[in-house]
Write an enzyme that holds these catalytic residues in place. Structure first.
Site, short mmCIF file in Angstrom:
data_model
loop_
_atom_site.label_atom_id
_atom_site.label_comp_id
_atom_site.label_asym_id
_atom_site.label_seq_id
_atom_site.Cartn_x
_atom_site.Cartn_y
_atom_site.Cartn_z
N ASP A 58 -8.40 -3.43 -6.99
CA ASP A 58 -7.89 -3.14 -5.66
C ASP A 58 -8.99 -2.56 -4.77
O ASP A 58 -9.60 -1.54 -5.09
CB ASP A 58 -6.72 -2.16 -5.79
CG ASP A 58 -6.05 -1.89 -4.46
OD1 ASP A 58 -6.63 -1.13 -3.66
OD2 ASP A 58 -4.96 -2.42 -4.23
N HIS A 111 -6.32 -5.98 -1.21
CA HIS A 111 -5.37 -4.89 -1.06
C HIS A 111 -4.24 -5.42 -0.18
O HIS A 111 -4.45 -5.71 1.00
CB HIS A 111 -6.02 -3.67 -0.43
CG HIS A 111 -5.14 -2.46 -0.36
ND1 HIS A 111 -4.69 -1.80 -1.49
CD2 HIS A 111 -4.61 -1.78 0.68
CE1 HIS A 111 -3.95 -0.78 -1.13
NE2 HIS A 111 -3.88 -0.74 0.18
N SER A 169 0.83 -1.20 0.00
CA SER A 169 0.00 0.00 0.00
C SER A 169 0.87 1.27 0.00
O SER A 169 1.67 1.47 -0.91
CB SER A 169 -0.97 -0.03 1.18
OG SER A 169 -1.94 0.98 1.08
#
Length: 779
Positions: free
Chosen positions: A663, A730, A567
């Protein structure tokens, strides 16, 4: 002051079936459930019509719950468990909370695992496994007791109304016919179960057996180490702001002030329904928030003790033992009542009923010869009176683990529940270089030394955690583990790409493995400050201090090195890729991996550049411009150079992009942010993509197409690699299930781990894209 958690969440339940689970339906209309990795996953359900009663979360969204129907002998028995999540005591904190899963159902997990007291297995949860089991996540901020609003800030403090809406919903699902019922909760949810214990009892007839369980919900009204009532002041803010007073038990408010009646010690004597207190006498949360809050330790004298209790000095240990004694004294009324029960452990823990390893497992906490599960079951079913506390004076060994030291001075590690737990280490002296977290505390890392063939190889992984783009968000962030090392986990599990097991992580298991948690808010690229708000934006200096520290630990002699990140950490690995390469000799094999870090510079569903505007604020506020790659800023604006798509072409070091084309984070914050959907038309689709309409699926497919188009130039380079799957996920490299397991994501017969290993070691060229989900959208 309290924590708000921004987490990288793997939610792989749609677009591609990446686990060998099965779907089960117990009753028409019940939420979908499935077994994933031997854990029951339960889908979220919104309470339709709750808004008509004013029963809404902080941000005005519908409240929600997770429900698995009982069967057999448990068909008419109910466990209602309230999740933790803290509270908010002022407008700034509540505004920040409203943008998280603790203040909005928009951000709640589409499905969650039922473990511990919610487990469906008799061997894991012998007394309650076949009951109707409900998990209620927090989205108010006052333990379901508030009833007010702040129109200017658009905040709804409607916890009490949500409570009523939940109870009405559950009664309609069959709870009105319950023969047995147990309300339980963890942390703020544990306080909920105390505050509402008698109200829960009143829902049922006299013949129904009703009891209450509070796990980690006994918060003492105690002063901190400086003698200040810091936590009382915080609770006072919660009670005042959210209109809690009128919903507190009257037997208490008749003779005590409202704040005192929010503390369990002043409630337990007046509660008529049988109550069980499950708590640690050395509760880790209370250690941080009540006993030693950051405000009482400006010089960080307790930092090492907080990070690892084996580092506490004799005087610090004495203070903690004193706190334990005070807690036990406050619990005397519980211990004198035959109908009540308690189990007070000495674990350095917070919440024990919902985690399998602590609830009922081979290596669970034992007091006497019984696990927590057995103790609670004995009490509920009146098999035995249970009033037990751990006689150990300090931190009883609650797991059958072992301590291992690989090198003198290395952090302590231990194996807990078959997972390597690694202790936090502060970067001492970093403050002298201005390398500090948002709140001015020292940055930190988790490190496990390599061995054998991997002892001269290094993997440096940057944890995710998002960013902050304005003073309000950054002030809120600095009061969490994402802005302060005071609040970071004392130890964390190394799984996925960090696992120490060859069978779980074949290519990197014996490397030196480092995890660097985020505490800046700009992917380790900022360098400025805001003195008025007492904010330090020193991400770039932290990067330099961390690299210097790792080089001193032996990384300077590395033969192989890989920087990775998830991330916001994935953006870090892209932004710093060539800088990382620059640390080593030419003979060192250096590559970079970005997991879920390819954030697209794309408009939302209304055509607005919402995410670009957010990144622009991050770059501007935190002084990021000077630390961006010059090959990009020489011809593009700084914000554009914070987006990976404008950096890939200029990076010289081999880079691997691991991303989902769907995502989940980008879906919620870039494609369909809350501002783009004021009427909540996308809420059901966000929570469960099987609820998306054909037009919504088409928009999602368009986002996927734009991502693949942006990656085209990157895919043409032989030295680079990519793995683009279709999971609604994610971050995938740090979780074992998605990294390397029997039921992991596979493209072309290879897992993510195998694909990255092939690319890093030049065993094969890896440029794979999962096309299995095209059928979801009409072409």
């Amino acid at each position: 002051m309290m924590k708000f958690l921004w987490v990288c969440i793997v939610v792989a339940f749609c677009f591609s079936k990446w686990v060998d689970g099965f779907v089960q339906y117990s009753h028409r209309g019940d939420p979908k459930t499935e077994i994933i990795n031997n854990t029951l996953m339960v889908s979220i359900t919104l309470i339709r019509g709750a808004e008509a009663k004013g029963a809404v979360c902080l941000d005005g969204t519908l409240p929600a719950y997770y429900f698995n129907r009982g069967h057999g002998s448990g068909a008419n028995s109910w466990v209602v468990h309230f999740q933790g999540g803290g509270w908010c005591s002022n407008i700034t904190e509540c505004v920040a909370r409203a943008k998280t899963q603790f203040g909005s159902s928009r951000y709640m997990l589409p499905e969650t695992g039922f473990t511990g007291i919610l487990s469906f297995k008799a061997e894991e949860n012998p007394d309650f496994f076949n009951w109707n089991r409900v998990l209620i996540p927090s989205c108010d901020g006052a333990s379901y007791s508030g009833d007010s609003e702040n129109k200017e800030a658009q905040l709804h403090f409607r916890g009490k109304r949500i409570w009523l809406a939940f109870m009405e919903e559950l009664m309609s699902l069959g709870m009105r016919h319950a023969k047995r019922a147990l309300i339980s909760g963890c942390s703020a949810g544990g306080l909920t179960s105390i505050l509402h214990c008698d109200k829960f009892r009143s829902l049922f007839g006299k013949s129904t057996k009703v009891k209450c369980l509070s796990d980690a919900g006994f918060f003492p009204d105690e002063v901190d180490i400086s003698g200040e009532p810091t936590f009382r002041k915080f609770f006072s803010g919660v009670v005042s702001l959210q209109g809690v007073k009128k919903n507190l038990p009257r037997f208490c408010t008749r003779h005590l002030d409202p704040t005192s009646c929010f503390f369990p010690q002043n409630l337990i004597s007046g509660i008529k329904t049988p109550l069980f207190i499950l708590n640690s006498a050395y509760d880790i949360y209370q250690f941080y928030a009540i006993l030693v809050p950051a405000s009482t330790d400006p010089n960080g004298l307790w930092d090492n003790c907080k990070s690892n209790i084996t580092n506490c000095s004799p005087s610090q240990l004495q203070i903690m033992k004193g706190y334990r004694s005070q807690m036990l004294n406050l619990l005397k009324p519980i211990s004198k009542s035959k109908q009540n029960g308690m189990s007070i452990t000495s674990c350095y823990a917070h919440c024990q009923a919902q985690y399998q390893v602590m609830w009922h497992a081979d290596n669970s906490t034992l007091i006497g010869t019984k696990t927590i599960s057995q103790s609670v079951g004995d009490w509920y079913f009146d098999r035995a009176e249970v009033k037990v506390y751990d006689e150990a004076t300090f931190f009883s060994n609650w797991v059958d683990g072992f301590v291992q030291y690989s090198h003198e001075g290395d952090p302590k590690t231990e194996i807990i529940n078959n997972t390597l737990m690694v202790s936090l280490t502060l970067i001492q002296g970093a403050d002298a270089k201005g390398a500090v977290c948002l709140d001015g505390t020292l940055p930190a890392y988790y490190f496990h030394r390599g061995h054998g063939s991997g002892k001269k190889n290094w993997l440096v992984h940057f944890q995710g955690g998002g960013w902050c783009g304005n003073i309000t968000d950054c002030v809120a962030r600095k009061k969490t583990q994402l802005g302060s090392s005071n609040l970071m986990l004392p130890e964390t599990g190394f799984t996925g790409i960090l696992s120490y097991k060859a069978e779980e992580n074949p290519d990197f298991f014996n490397w030196n493995r480092v995890m660097l948690p985020s505490c800046d808010g700009a992917s380790f690229s900022g360098d400025s400050e805001n003195k008025e708000a007492q904010l330090q934006f020193r991400g770039h200096r932290i990067w330099l201090a961390a690299m210097e520290k790792l080089m001193s630990l032996g990384m300077r002699h590395a033969k192989k090195a890989l920087i990775s990140g998830c991330s916001a950490g994935g953006v870090t690995s892209i932004l710093h890729c060539d800088k990382f390469r620059g640390l080593f000799r030419r003979s060192t094999k250096v590559k970079c991996l970005s997991d879920a870090g390819f954030f697209l510079d794309s408009v939302d569903i209304t055509g607005e550049p919402t995410f670009r505007n957010f990144f622009s604020n991050v770059v501007s506020l935190q002084g990021v411009k000077e630390n961006l790659p010059h090959f990009c800023t020489s011809h593009l604006d700084p914000t554009s150079c914070f987006f990976p798509q404008n950096l890939l072409a200029g990076i010289k070091t081999p880079l691997f992009i691991l991303n989902s084309a769907y995502d989940s984070f980008q879906f919620q914050f870039s494609l369909v942010p809350a501002s783009a959907d004021p009427n909540g038309l996308w809420n059901s689709c966000k929570l469960n993509v099987t609820n998306c309409s054909p037009s919504q699926l088409h928009i999602l497919q368009g986002f996927r197409s734009r991502m693949l188009h942006a990656l085209k130039p990157f895919s043409k380079s032989k030295q680079n690699g990519m793995f683009i799957n279709s999971c609604y996920a994610h971050c995938q490299s740090q979780f074992q299930l998605t990294w390397y397991a029997a039921n992991s994501t596979i493209i072309g017969n290879k897992t993510i781990s195998q694909s990255i290993g092939d690319w890093y070691f030049d065993r094969a060229e890896v440029k794979v894209v999962d096309k299995s989900c095209h059928h979801l959208v009409p072409q």
